[in-house]
Scaffold this motif. Structure first.
Motif, PDB file in Angstrom:
ATOM      1  N   GLU A 148       0.921  -1.158  -0.157  1.00  0.00           N
ATOM      2  CA  GLU A 148       0.054   0.125  -0.065  1.00  0.00           C
ATOM      3  C   GLU A 148       0.715   1.228  -0.145  1.00  0.00           C
ATOM      4  OE1 GLU A 148      -3.481   2.388   0.129  1.00  0.00           O
ATOM      5  OE2 GLU A 148      -3.072   0.614  -0.577  1.00  0.00           O
ATOM      6  N   LEU A 149       1.944   1.195   0.893  1.00  0.00           N
ATOM      7  CA  LEU A 149       2.876   2.385   0.841  1.00  0.00           C
ATOM      8  C   LEU A 149       3.536   2.690  -0.378  1.00  0.00           C
ATOM      9  CD1 LEU A 149       4.632   2.077   4.432  1.00  0.00           C
ATOM     10  CD2 LEU A 149       3.224   4.141   3.469  1.00  0.00           C
ATOM     11  N   THR A 150       4.096   1.476  -1.264  1.00  0.00           N
ATOM     12  CA  THR A 150       4.420   1.595  -2.532  1.00  0.00           C
ATOM     13  C   THR A 150       3.539   2.264  -3.345  1.00  0.00           C
ATOM     14  OG1 THR A 150       5.826  -0.030  -1.741  1.00  0.00           O
ATOM     15  CG2 THR A 150       5.788   0.364  -4.280  1.00  0.00           C
ATOM     16  N   ARG A 151       2.327   1.756  -3.598  1.00  0.00           N
ATOM     17  CA  ARG A 151       1.313   1.986  -4.316  1.00  0.00           C
ATOM     18  C   ARG A 151       1.035   3.787  -4.251  1.00  0.00           C
ATOM     19  NH1 ARG A 151      -3.848   3.542  -4.457  1.00  0.00           N
ATOM     20  NH2 ARG A 151      -4.371   3.291  -2.368  1.00  0.00           N
ATOM     21  N   ASN A 158       4.902  11.221  -7.956  1.00  0.00           N
ATOM     22  CA  ASN A 158       4.588  11.866  -9.342  1.00  0.00           C
ATOM     23  C   ASN A 158       3.784  12.998  -9.259  1.00  0.00           C
ATOM     24  OD1 ASN A 158       5.828   9.556 -10.461  1.00  0.00           O
ATOM     25  ND2 ASN A 158       3.966   8.544 -10.660  1.00  0.00           N
ATOM     26  N   PHE A 159       3.222  13.503  -7.989  1.00  0.00           N
ATOM     27  CA  PHE A 159       2.183  14.440  -8.094  1.00  0.00           C
ATOM     28  C   PHE A 159       3.092  15.691  -7.614  1.00  0.00           C
ATOM     29  CE2 PHE A 159      -1.817  16.251  -7.627  1.00  0.00           C
ATOM     30  CZ  PHE A 159      -1.698  17.485  -7.145  1.00  0.00           C
ATOM     31  N   PHE A 160       4.223  15.632  -6.652  1.00  0.00           N
ATOM     32  CA  PHE A 160       4.844  16.662  -6.257  1.00  0.00           C
ATOM     33  C   PHE A 160       6.377  16.452  -6.941  1.00  0.00           C
ATOM     34  CE2 PHE A 160       2.252  15.771  -2.570  1.00  0.00           C
ATOM     35  CZ  PHE A 160       1.591  16.997  -2.189  1.00  0.00           C
ATOM     36  N   SER A 161       6.476  17.431  -7.874  1.00  0.00           N
ATOM     37  CA  SER A 161       7.821  17.309  -8.865  1.00  0.00           C
ATOM     38  C   SER A 161       9.026  17.584  -8.090  1.00  0.00           C
ATOM     39  CB  SER A 161       7.448  18.189  -9.955  1.00  0.00           C
ATOM     40  OG  SER A 161       7.424  19.474  -9.532  1.00  0.00           O
ATOM     41  N   HIS A 162       9.101  18.123  -6.806  1.00  0.00           N
ATOM     42  CA  HIS A 162      10.312  18.504  -6.148  1.00  0.00           C
ATOM     43  C   HIS A 162      10.158  18.353  -4.753  1.00  0.00           C
ATOM     44  CE1 HIS A 162      12.036  20.255  -9.962  1.00  0.00           C
ATOM     45  NE2 HIS A 162      10.954  20.745 -10.039  1.00  0.00           N
ATOM     46  N   VAL A 163       9.713  17.023  -4.480  1.00  0.00           N
ATOM     47  CA  VAL A 163       9.437  16.825  -3.099  1.00  0.00           C
ATOM     48  C   VAL A 163      11.142  16.554  -2.327  1.00  0.00           C
ATOM     49  CG1 VAL A 163       9.273  14.323  -3.324  1.00  0.00           C
ATOM     50  CG2 VAL A 163       8.214  15.277  -1.554  1.00  0.00           C
ATOM     51  N   ASP A 164      11.068  16.855  -1.130  1.00  0.00           N
ATOM     52  CA  ASP A 164      12.519  16.716  -0.508  1.00  0.00           C
ATOM     53  C   ASP A 164      12.022  15.489   0.410  1.00  0.00           C
ATOM     54  OD1 ASP A 164      11.189  17.609   1.476  1.00  0.00           O
ATOM     55  OD2 ASP A 164      12.647  19.623   1.470  1.00  0.00           O
ATOM     56  N   LEU A 165      13.241  15.056   0.983  1.00  0.00           N
ATOM     57  CA  LEU A 165      13.128  13.708   1.911  1.00  0.00           C
ATOM     58  C   LEU A 165      12.489  14.174   3.164  1.00  0.00           C
ATOM     59  CD1 LEU A 165      14.112  10.960   2.716  1.00  0.00           C
ATOM     60  CD2 LEU A 165      16.054  12.051   3.708  1.00  0.00           C
ATOM     61  N   GLU A 166      12.270  15.321   3.985  1.00  0.00           N
ATOM     62  CA  GLU A 166      11.425  15.740   4.929  1.00  0.00           C
ATOM     63  C   GLU A 166      10.127  15.748   4.490  1.00  0.00           C
ATOM     64  OE1 GLU A 166      10.947  19.642   7.926  1.00  0.00           O
ATOM     65  OE2 GLU A 166      12.526  19.403   6.522  1.00  0.00           O
ATOM     66  N   THR A 167       9.665  16.377   3.532  1.00  0.00           N
ATOM     67  CA  THR A 167       8.341  16.026   3.029  1.00  0.00           C
ATOM     68  C   THR A 167       7.891  14.601   2.779  1.00  0.00           C
ATOM     69  OG1 THR A 167       8.567  18.219   1.949  1.00  0.00           O
ATOM     70  CG2 THR A 167       6.591  17.020   1.354  1.00  0.00           C
ATOM     71  N   ALA A 168       8.623  13.998   2.249  1.00  0.00           N
ATOM     72  CA  ALA A 168       8.141  12.579   2.011  1.00  0.00           C
ATOM     73  C   ALA A 168       7.999  11.929   3.467  1.00  0.00           C
ATOM     74  CB  ALA A 168       9.198  11.922   1.073  1.00  0.00           C
ATOM     75  N   GLU A 169       9.132  12.112   4.434  1.00  0.00           N
ATOM     76  CA  GLU A 169       8.965  11.503   5.585  1.00  0.00           C
ATOM     77  C   GLU A 169       7.764  11.954   6.260  1.00  0.00           C
ATOM     78  OE1 GLU A 169      12.393   9.188   8.174  1.00  0.00           O
ATOM     79  OE2 GLU A 169      12.735  11.378   7.546  1.00  0.00           O
ATOM     80  N   ASN A 170       7.662  13.306   6.296  1.00  0.00           N
ATOM     81  CA  ASN A 170       6.299  13.694   6.988  1.00  0.00           C
ATOM     82  C   ASN A 170       4.979  13.077   6.358  1.00  0.00           C
ATOM     83  OD1 ASN A 170       7.711  15.519   8.634  1.00  0.00           O
ATOM     84  ND2 ASN A 170       7.305  17.174   7.461  1.00  0.00           N
ATOM     85  N   LEU A 172       4.674  10.033   5.087  1.00  0.00           N
ATOM     86  CA  LEU A 172       4.811   8.781   5.702  1.00  0.00           C
ATOM     87  C   LEU A 172       4.337   8.529   6.898  1.00  0.00           C
ATOM     88  CD1 LEU A 172       8.205   7.747   3.866  1.00  0.00           C
ATOM     89  CD2 LEU A 172       5.785   6.636   3.345  1.00  0.00           C
ATOM     90  N   GLN A 173       4.726   9.394   7.784  1.00  0.00           N
ATOM     91  CA  GLN A 173       4.363   9.504   9.133  1.00  0.00           C
ATOM     92  C   GLN A 173       2.557   9.846   9.190  1.00  0.00           C
ATOM     93  OE1 GLN A 173       5.893   8.712  11.939  1.00  0.00           O
ATOM     94  NE2 GLN A 173       8.082   8.746  10.955  1.00  0.00           N
ATOM     95  N   SER A 174       2.325  10.647   8.541  1.00  0.00           N
ATOM     96  CA  SER A 174       0.834  11.087   8.470  1.00  0.00           C
ATOM     97  C   SER A 174       0.055   9.875   7.924  1.00  0.00           C
ATOM     98  CB  SER A 174       0.570  12.092   7.508  1.00  0.00           C
ATOM     99  OG  SER A 174       1.282  13.305   8.008  1.00  0.00           O
ATOM    100  N   PHE A 175       0.562   9.040   7.031  1.00  0.00           N
ATOM    101  CA  PHE A 175      -0.047   7.864   6.684  1.00  0.00           C
ATOM    102  C   PHE A 175       0.040   6.799   7.628  1.00  0.00           C
ATOM    103  CE2 PHE A 175       0.794   3.458   5.095  1.00  0.00           C
ATOM    104  CZ  PHE A 175      -0.721   3.295   4.187  1.00  0.00           C
ATOM    105  N   ALA A 176       1.220   6.722   8.411  1.00  0.00           N
ATOM    106  CA  ALA A 176       1.183   5.689   9.553  1.00  0.00           C
ATOM    107  C   ALA A 176      -0.015   6.153  10.516  1.00  0.00           C
ATOM    108  CB  ALA A 176       2.428   5.724  10.246  1.00  0.00           C
ATOM    109  N   ARG A 177      -0.152   7.368  10.882  1.00  0.00           N
ATOM    110  CA  ARG A 177      -1.023   7.598  11.924  1.00  0.00           C
ATOM    111  C   ARG A 177      -2.387   7.330  11.329  1.00  0.00           C
ATOM    112  NH1 ARG A 177      -1.553   9.636  17.173  1.00  0.00           N
ATOM    113  NH2 ARG A 177      -3.684  10.609  17.161  1.00  0.00           N
TER     114      ARG A 177
END
Length: 183
Positions: A148-151, A158-170, A172-177
């Motif tokens: 599910e996370l990979t999907r 693909n939606f955020f063209s210039h995402v950084d590691l911190e944004t992605a990690e945030n 993912l933390q939101s997804f986990a919650r």
């Protein structure tokens, strides 16, 4: 604001979240919703004490870069206990991840279910945590979450063209919650 965060984390794109909010009379930009999610930093709850824990890592791609997503779940409740992105995978990084997990949860008596990845087993040995090699059964819980996370991360990337590691990690933390609340 909370409804917008929940809607986006639950799977709506930023555009769809903005349209949903607009239908409720709340006009906000995609950037505003994105900033809400980023600032909220929802994370999985701390203080769990599971008997078994599944530990694994998988590769995800963000802006054509490869990152390793480490995650641990409680196979009885299917809750995500902790996750973290690293630029590579090593025994030392696994030890850092386990130290963070120990800080959040009581895992001293838990048995970690791991696959054949030697760096995971070595890190668990070095940190004095018990583990059992297991390829099926309760380990399937973490594999389902990874699918599910990979999907979701592929569409996120693909939606955020210039995402950084911190944004992605945030995110993912939101997804986990969100995942833990809807379980």
């Amino acid at each position: 604001m909370a409804f917008g965060i929940q809607s986006h984390v639950a799977g709506l794109s930023l555009l769809n979240t903005v349209e949903l909010l607009d239908s409720l009379g709340v006009q906000r930009s995609r950037k505003a919703v994105h900033d809400w999610v980023r600032k909220a930093e929802p994370q999985p709850e701390s203080g769990k004490s599971p008997n078994q824990i599944t530990l694994d890592e998988t590769v995800i791609r963000i802006n054509d870069q490869q990152f390793w997503l480490y995650a641990v779940t409680n196979p009885q409740s299917n809750d995500l206990l902790h996750l973290r992105l690293f630029a590579t995978t090593t025994t030392t990084l696994t030890e850092i991840f386990l130290r963070e997990l120990r800080h959040k949860h009581d895992v001293e008596t838990a048995v970690f279910l791991v696959d054949g990845a030697q760096h995971l087993q070595t890190a668990l040995q070095r940190t004095g945590l018990r583990f059992q090699m297991c390829r099926h059964g309760n380990r399937n819980a973490v594999e389902r979450i990874f699918r599910e996370l990979t999907r979701r991360t592929s569409s996120f990337s693909n939606f955020f063209s210039h995402v950084d590691l911190e944004t992605a990690e945030n995110w993912l933390q939101s997804f986990a919650r969100w995942h833990n609340v809807t379980n």
